[in-house]
Design a protein around this motif. Structure first.
Motif, PDB file in Angstrom:
ATOM      1  N   ALA A  67      47.286  31.762  41.379  1.00  0.00           N
ATOM      2  CA  ALA A  67      46.279  31.851  42.439  1.00  0.00           C
ATOM      3  C   ALA A  67      45.378  33.059  42.213  1.00  0.00           C
ATOM      4  O   ALA A  67      44.150  32.987  42.375  1.00  0.00           O
ATOM      5  CB  ALA A  67      46.969  31.950  43.798  1.00  0.00           C
ATOM      6  N   LEU A  68      45.977  34.164  41.798  1.00  0.00           N
ATOM      7  CA  LEU A  68      45.192  35.381  41.537  1.00  0.00           C
ATOM      8  C   LEU A  68      44.239  35.178  40.362  1.00  0.00           C
ATOM      9  O   LEU A  68      43.109  35.656  40.374  1.00  0.00           O
ATOM     10  CB  LEU A  68      46.125  36.563  41.236  1.00  0.00           C
ATOM     11  CG  LEU A  68      46.823  37.204  42.428  1.00  0.00           C
ATOM     12  CD1 LEU A  68      47.791  38.283  41.962  1.00  0.00           C
ATOM     13  CD2 LEU A  68      45.805  37.812  43.385  1.00  0.00           C
ATOM     14  N   ARG A  76      41.335  33.273  41.658  1.00  0.00           N
ATOM     15  CA  ARG A  76      40.492  34.027  42.584  1.00  0.00           C
ATOM     16  C   ARG A  76      39.723  35.126  41.853  1.00  0.00           C
ATOM     17  O   ARG A  76      38.579  35.398  42.152  1.00  0.00           O
ATOM     18  CB  ARG A  76      41.360  34.642  43.680  1.00  0.00           C
ATOM     19  CG  ARG A  76      40.481  35.471  44.581  1.00  0.00           C
ATOM     20  CD  ARG A  76      40.931  35.757  45.999  1.00  0.00           C
ATOM     21  NE  ARG A  76      42.289  35.462  46.360  1.00  0.00           N
ATOM     22  CZ  ARG A  76      43.082  36.340  47.002  1.00  0.00           C
ATOM     23  NH1 ARG A  76      42.653  37.547  47.281  1.00  0.00           N
ATOM     24  NH2 ARG A  76      44.285  35.996  47.355  1.00  0.00           N
ATOM     25  N   TYR A  77      40.383  35.787  40.884  1.00  0.00           N
ATOM     26  CA  TYR A  77      39.739  36.936  40.235  1.00  0.00           C
ATOM     27  C   TYR A  77      39.380  36.649  38.789  1.00  0.00           C
ATOM     28  O   TYR A  77      39.498  37.517  37.939  1.00  0.00           O
ATOM     29  CB  TYR A  77      40.662  38.154  40.308  1.00  0.00           C
ATOM     30  CG  TYR A  77      40.874  38.654  41.713  1.00  0.00           C
ATOM     31  CD1 TYR A  77      39.799  39.017  42.510  1.00  0.00           C
ATOM     32  CD2 TYR A  77      42.159  38.760  42.234  1.00  0.00           C
ATOM     33  CE1 TYR A  77      39.986  39.464  43.796  1.00  0.00           C
ATOM     34  CE2 TYR A  77      42.359  39.213  43.527  1.00  0.00           C
ATOM     35  CZ  TYR A  77      41.268  39.568  44.303  1.00  0.00           C
ATOM     36  OH  TYR A  77      41.461  40.019  45.581  1.00  0.00           O
ATOM     37  N   GLU A  89      42.747  43.156  43.184  1.00  0.00           N
ATOM     38  CA  GLU A  89      41.536  43.035  42.376  1.00  0.00           C
ATOM     39  C   GLU A  89      41.479  44.034  41.210  1.00  0.00           C
ATOM     40  O   GLU A  89      41.345  43.644  40.047  1.00  0.00           O
ATOM     41  CB  GLU A  89      40.327  43.235  43.292  1.00  0.00           C
ATOM     42  CG  GLU A  89      39.019  42.815  42.657  1.00  0.00           C
ATOM     43  CD  GLU A  89      37.868  42.921  43.665  1.00  0.00           C
ATOM     44  OE1 GLU A  89      38.123  43.167  44.861  1.00  0.00           O
ATOM     45  OE2 GLU A  89      36.719  42.776  43.231  1.00  0.00           O
TER      46      GLU A  89
END
Lengths: 153, 496
Positions: free
Chosen positions: B242-243, B246-247, B296
């Motif tokens: 997921a990270l 997203r990033y 982040e």
């Protein structure tokens, strides 16, 4: 406090000058315009100049660092230099006493200096010396000095 | 195509595979122990590589350093003590996760994005290196001389301390490399009448001293590290996909920053992590969340430090100019193994080169399972007392140097360079610049002397050959940059 930089600058400047003087004495290659002297001469000049700049414009050390420098007592300095001293002593006795004895002593002294327990340090020194001997002498066939003691393998 | 198959065959041997797994485990352990850096892991590995086949030797360095850079994140996250300097940049951030009770998320991010970053760096290496090689093939000694100077000066520009001190450290390193009879005339230089110094100062011994013995010296005066509390971790990789989604922009930016900084001589994984973390914060929509356990910056910096590792190999393989301290050591191993760096490596030794690419890929893939294992067993590793580690390191330094040179005198070299390395670091003289000078000295001198002999002592070809002229301008610009910047700043202050 700017003292470390003043000293550092002088040391570098002296080293640079010494290198240039020593380089001038190096023989040239017959019939060639340049020889072994050119590279170190250039380095010597550059080193001397940077030493001069560091001496003239020393940077101020942060206060915290200064405290640390002053806190380094005689015993602290001796502790700091102990790994170097242990290695040099090791070099002196390695030939005659052999790797196993010397290695054991190196590990033992450093362990005790870093506040390892006596029993633990003795145990570690014995185990590590044998392990490293096995890896380097038996597996990699490095001719470690045998001296007065050797292992059956 | 033929090379690809051939190289796979060289890598897929029992020896190379075993070396990769063992050095990976070794790198993981060393990286995780605070005070032992990835560079030191590499330096202590060199004596062993001496006895391995060329590909296996390089494979051990690649895998050990990649693992160490990741595993440095572990004590940073759990104890707020970076395992290697490359993890220092985002240690606070990662530790905030632990304080919140989710260390597994931060550790997982470190692991996952390190592996991806390593793979990205490898892809860039594979793509860029041949392009640069075709340019480099046209270089002669004049260009190599400037390239060497440029690389060295870069190292002084990117160092943490004042540039003048880095410059002095660099000159000192170059000077140390001139000791011995290894020069155009074969006369002994700066040997002080000692026969042991006739063959020069053994680079491996010097590096082991600078990186390992100096660390033992620091341990002598530093307080003990606290032990980690025992804990069980939840799912480590669960949230990472997921990270990643997203990033993905931050990840790619981190990768690119990493590769570029890695390729700059003298700047390695630690610098890459600092820059990437700062970039991430600068461009973030929520910079206020940084430092409070926000993923982040962690994603971007973790992506950067491992891709920097691969980036460092680009100039090392092509020009013999190390991109960081790890490749500075690796270059020595390349020469030792007859894989002399340079563009010809790409034409004559293509199969060996391709096998290095494979090793990079394999190492970054097995990093994930090994890393999981490492994270789960961290508390045991971190409870090993420091005196056992440091005393063992000192003995390994002595034996390692002896194993490479087969001379007891190398123990003295190790000791002396331990003291030199400690002093340089303590008083703000860049150790990286010193090491680069030490490693590159012979190359720069040889190219200088060869060029001057070719031209009959005339210096004009250094400036009139087209490529040479460009490189000369760049070098002079790099030399003057710090002073010019200072002048400019002063001028602006006066104007205001």
């Amino acid at each position: 406090m700017t003292l470390p930089d003043r000293i550092g600058g002088v040391v570098l400047l002296t080293l640079g000058v010494a290198v240039v003087i020593a380089s001038l004495g190096l023989p040239a290659i017959p019939g060639q315009p340049v020889g072994p002297a050119i590279f170190p001469s250039v380095l010597g000049v550059a080193l001397g100049l940077s030493g001069l700049i560091i001496f003239v414009k020393p940077e101020r050390q942060p206060a915290q660092e200064t405290q640390q420098l002053e806190a380094l007592s005689v015993i602290g300095t001796l502790r700091l230099l102990s790994p170097v001293a242990v290695l040099i002593l090791g070099y002196l006795i390695m030939e005659s006493l052999g790797f196993l004895v010397t290695g054991f002593l190196i590990v033992l002294v450093i362990s005790l200096l870093l506040r390892g327990s006596v029993v633990g340090s003795l145990l570690l020194s014995a185990v590590m010396t044998v392990v490293i001997y096995t890896i380097f002498a038996s597996l990699l066939r490095v001719p470690l000095p045998a001296g007065i003691l050797s292992l059956p393998w | 195509m033929e090379n690809i198959i051939l190289s796979l065959q060289t890598v897929a041997t029992l020896e190379v595979m075993m070396v990769i797994v063992l050095s990976s485990a070794y790198g993981m352990l060393v990286g995780c122990i605070p005070g032992l850096s990835a560079t030191m892991a590499t330096a202590l590995l060199v004596p062993i590589t001496f006895y391995l086949s060329p590909v296996a030797a390089i494979a051990s360095i690649i895998s050990a350093s990649a693992m160490a850079i990741f595993s440095g994140d572990i004590p940073g996250t759990l104890l707020r003590i970076p395992g290697t300097p490359a993890s220092a940049a985002y240690m606070e951030e990662a530790n905030a996760f632990t304080r919140r009770g989710e260390p597994e998320t931060a550790l997982g991010t470190g692991l996952w994005f390190s592996a991806l970053g390593g793979i990205f760096g490898t892809v860039i290496l594979v793509l860029v290196a041949p392009l640069l090689a075709s340019i480099a093939l046209q270089f002669s000694s004049y260009e190599y001389f400037w390239l060497g100077c440029l690389g060295l000066l870069c190292a002084t520009l990117v160092s943490n301390g004042p540039p003048i001190k880095a410059f002095a450290a660099l000159m000192f390193g170059l000077l140390v490399s001139t000791v011995g009879m290894n020069n155009a005339a074969g006369v002994p230089r700066f040997t002080f009448g000692s026969y042991e110094l006739y063959s020069g100062i053994d680079v491996v011994s010097a590096l082991v001293g600078v990186f390992a013995v100096a660390e033992v010296m620091r341990a002598m005066t530093a307080p003990d590290t606290p032990a980690a509390s025992r804990r069980r971790f939840g799912s480590i990789l669960g949230k990472q996909w997921a990270l990643t989604l997203r990033y993905k922009k931050q990840m790619l930016r981190g990768n690119l920053v990493g590769v570029m900084i890695g390729a700059l001589p003298g700047a390695g994984a630690d610098m890459a992590a600092w820059v990437a973390y700062a970039t991430s914060k600068r461009f973030s929509r929520t910079p206020e969340k940084f430092g409070t356990g926000h993923s982040e910056g962690l994603v971007e910096a973790s992506s950067a430090n491992n891709s920097a590792l691969a980036g460092g190999w680009v100039p090392s393989l092509l020009f013999g100019i190390p991109g960081d301290t790890i490749t500075a050591i690796a270059i020595g191993v390349l020469y030792m193994k007859g894989l002399n760096p340079g563009p010809t490596l790409f034409t004559e030794n293509a199969a060996s080169l391709y096998s290095l690419y494979w090793v990079f890929l394999i190492a970054n893939i097995i990093m994930v399972p090994l890393g999981l294992l490492m994270i789960r067993s961290t508390t045991y590793v971190l409870s090993v007392p420091r005196w056992t580690i440091m005393s063992t390191v000192l003995l390994c330094s002595a034996v390692g140097a002896y194993a490479v040179s087969n001379s007891l005198f190398s123990i003295v070299v190790v000791a002396a360079f331990g003291a030199i390395g400690y002093a340089l670091d303590k008083y703000g003289y860049s150790v990286a610049a010193f090491v680069l000078g030490l490693v590159m000295g012979p190359m720069v001198e040889q190219n200088l002397v060869t060029s001057l002999i070719k031209s009959g002592g005339d210096v004009t070809p250094f400036f009139t050959r087209p490529t040479s002229a460009v490189l000369a301008c760049l070098t002079i610009a790099a030399l003057l940059a710090p002073s010019l910047l200072r002048l400019l700043r002063k001028h602006r202050r006066v104007a205001v």
